[in-house]
Enzyme design. Structure first.
Site, PDB file in Angstrom:
ATOM      1  N   GLY A  42      33.712  19.022  48.064  1.00 25.73           N
ATOM      2  CA  GLY A  42      33.077  20.312  48.308  1.00 25.73           C
ATOM      3  C   GLY A  42      32.840  20.570  49.776  1.00 25.73           C
ATOM      4  O   GLY A  42      33.467  19.961  50.646  1.00 25.73           O
ATOM      5  N   LEU A  44      33.760  23.219  51.284  1.00 22.36           N
ATOM      6  CA  LEU A  44      35.152  23.515  51.599  1.00 22.36           C
ATOM      7  C   LEU A  44      35.302  24.289  52.906  1.00 22.36           C
ATOM      8  O   LEU A  44      34.543  25.205  53.190  1.00 22.36           O
ATOM      9  CB  LEU A  44      35.782  24.317  50.459  1.00 22.36           C
ATOM     10  CG  LEU A  44      35.740  23.667  49.071  1.00 22.36           C
ATOM     11  CD1 LEU A  44      36.471  24.545  48.067  1.00 22.36           C
ATOM     12  CD2 LEU A  44      36.328  22.261  49.088  1.00 22.36           C
ATOM     13  N   GLY A  47      40.683  23.600  56.019  1.00 21.57           N
ATOM     14  CA  GLY A  47      41.555  22.468  55.723  1.00 21.57           C
ATOM     15  C   GLY A  47      41.699  22.251  54.230  1.00 21.57           C
ATOM     16  O   GLY A  47      42.799  22.043  53.718  1.00 21.57           O
ATOM     17  N   HIS A  48      40.571  22.286  53.509  1.00 24.58           N
ATOM     18  CA  HIS A  48      40.637  22.165  52.053  1.00 24.58           C
ATOM     19  C   HIS A  48      41.445  23.305  51.449  1.00 24.58           C
ATOM     20  O   HIS A  48      42.263  23.096  50.542  1.00 24.58           O
ATOM     21  CB  HIS A  48      39.230  22.202  51.449  1.00 24.58           C
ATOM     22  CG  HIS A  48      38.356  21.059  51.807  1.00 24.58           C
ATOM     23  ND1 HIS A  48      37.251  21.187  52.618  1.00 24.58           N
ATOM     24  CD2 HIS A  48      38.416  19.750  51.458  1.00 24.58           C
ATOM     25  CE1 HIS A  48      36.657  20.012  52.749  1.00 24.58           C
ATOM     26  NE2 HIS A  48      37.340  19.131  52.061  1.00 24.58           N
ATOM     27  N   GLN A 164      43.080   6.662  53.390  1.00 20.95           N
ATOM     28  CA  GLN A 164      42.831   7.013  51.994  1.00 20.95           C
ATOM     29  C   GLN A 164      44.131   7.407  51.295  1.00 20.95           C
ATOM     30  O   GLN A 164      44.405   6.975  50.173  1.00 20.95           O
ATOM     31  CB  GLN A 164      41.831   8.160  51.918  1.00 20.95           C
ATOM     32  CG  GLN A 164      41.630   8.729  50.522  1.00 20.95           C
ATOM     33  CD  GLN A 164      40.630   9.860  50.526  1.00 20.95           C
ATOM     34  OE1 GLN A 164      39.435   9.625  50.609  1.00 20.95           O
ATOM     35  NE2 GLN A 164      41.116  11.088  50.444  1.00 20.95           N
ATOM     36  N   LEU A 195      39.689  19.665  61.290  1.00 18.35           N
ATOM     37  CA  LEU A 195      38.665  20.254  60.440  1.00 18.35           C
ATOM     38  C   LEU A 195      38.052  19.176  59.545  1.00 18.35           C
ATOM     39  O   LEU A 195      38.741  18.330  58.996  1.00 18.35           O
ATOM     40  CB  LEU A 195      39.258  21.359  59.570  1.00 18.35           C
ATOM     41  CG  LEU A 195      39.758  22.610  60.290  1.00 18.35           C
ATOM     42  CD1 LEU A 195      40.199  23.663  59.279  1.00 18.35           C
ATOM     43  CD2 LEU A 195      38.676  23.186  61.193  1.00 18.35           C
TER      44      LEU A 195
END
Length: 291
Positions: A42, A44, A47-48, A164, A195
Site C-alpha cells: 500500500g 501507493l 512506481g506502484h 527481493q 520512488l
C-alpha cells in the site's frame, strides 16, 4: 473502482467466477482468463501504479494486494509507522485493477505469526538480509501465501527491490510454482531519486540529500569499465560527499547468483546501495557493465 476484498475465501470465489466468465467468452488459455497479481504494502505511488499498468497491459484479471506484512519487519523497524492509506490507494487504482485484496493480519495469520516459513537461504542473509535479519524469510512467506491464495499466472514486481526480485524468482523456480515473474524497471523522480513509500518521511533537506544515492550509482556505472573496484570507489566517493547520508552497504553483485562480484568479474552486474537519511532507510540499485 476495483472491488475491495478482505477475506481469502471471498477472493478465491471472485477470481474463480471471473476466470469462468472469461473462459465462456473464449478458449481456456485466452488472455482474458489470465490472472495477474501485483503484491504491495500500500501507500501507493507512481512506481506502484507503473507496476499495475504493466499488469493491465498483460491482459486478464488484475489483482493488487495491499498488506503490511508484519513478518518482514524486525524489532525497532517501522511497522507501526508504515503508512496505511487504503482509501487513497483504491481510488488510485481505478481503471487499473479489478480487485484489491486488503486482508487484516488476523486474516493472513489467524493463529498469530505462522510457524511455517519459507527460508530465503544464504542470499537472504546478505545485503538487505544482513541489515534486516529474517526480513526475506518474512517476504517469501507472505508472497508464497499470496501466490497460493490468488493462483496468478503472472506476478509483477519492481526492479527497485532487486534482491527481493531475485529471491522470489528463485523461490518460484525451486518450488516449481506455476507462474511467471515479470519485472518492471525502477521508476524515478526527475532528479533520479527512486520512488519509495518511505520518501514521504523525508523533509526538504533530507529529500535533497537523498538524491545522492542515484548519483552514486551513476558514478559507479560510469567507472564500471575499469572494473569493480573502480566502480565501488566512484560510488563511495559520491556518497561520502553528502554527510547527511549514512551508508549501510554498497556492493556489486552477479545478477544471476547475487554473489558479490570480485575483481575477476566482467560483464553484467548490479550495483546495490542502502543508506539512512535521517531516520529513513532507502535502497536503490543499477545495472552496470564491469570491464
Amino acid at each position: 473502482m476495483p472491488q475491495v476484498v478482505t477475506t481469502v475465501s471471498e477472493l478465491r470465489e471472485r477470481i474463480a467466477a471471473a476466470r469462468a466468465e472469461a473462459r465462456l467468452e473464449g478458449p481456456a488459455d485466452a488472455p482474458a482468463a489470465r490472472v495477474v497479481l501485483v503484491p504491495t504494502m500500500g501507500a501507493l505511488h507512481e512506481g506502484h501504479l507503473r507496476l499495475v499498468s504493466a499488469a493491465r497491459d498483460l491482459g486478464g484479471i488484475v489483482v493488487v494486494s495491499i498488506f503490511v506484512n508484519p513478518l518482514q519487519f524486525g524489532a525497532g523497524e517501522d511497522l507501526d509507522r508504515y503508512p496505511r492509506t487504503l482509501d487513497a490507494d483504491v481510488a488510485a487504482l481505478e481503471g487499473l485493477a479489478d480487485y484489491v485484496f486488503a486482508p487484516s493480519a488476523a486474516e493472513m495469520y489467524p493463529d498469530g505469526p505462522s510457524s511455517t516459513r519459507v527460508v530465503a537461504g544464504e542470499v537472504g542473509s546478505l545485503y538487505e538480509g544482513a541489515s534486516r535479519p529474517g526480513h526475506f524469510d518474512g517476504v517469501l512467506t507472505v508472497v508464497a501465501k499470496l501466490f497460493n491464495i490468488v493462483q496468478p499466472d503472472v506476478a509483477v514486481f519492481g526492479q527497485k527491490d532487486a534482491q527481493q526480485v531475485h529471491l522470489v524468482g528463485r523461490m518460484v523456480d525451486d518450488l516449481n510454482l506455476p507462474l511467471r515473474i515479470a519485472v518492471v524497471d525502477t521508476v524515478r523522480e526527475d532528479d533520479g531519486l527512486a520512488l519509495s513509500s518511505r520518501n514521504r518521511y523525508l523533509d526538504d533537506g533530507q529529500r535533497a540529500s537523498a538524491v545522492v544515492l542515484s548519483r552514486a550509482l551513476a558514478a559507479g556505472a560510469d567507472a564500471a569499465g575499469q572494473g569493480v573496484e573502480a566502480a565501488l570507489a566512484a560510488a563511495r566517493a559520491s556518497l561520502e560527499a553528502e554527510p547527511a547520508v549514512k551508508l549501510d552497504y554498497l556492493v556489486a553483485v552477479d545478477p544471476d547468483s547475487f554473489a558479490e562480484a570480485g575483481p575477476e568479474h566482467h560483464g553484467p552486474a548490479l550495483l546495490l546501495v542502502a543508506a539512512r537519511v535521517g531516520t529513513t532507510r532507502l535502497i536503490d540499485n543499477r545495472r552496470i557493465a564491469l570491464g
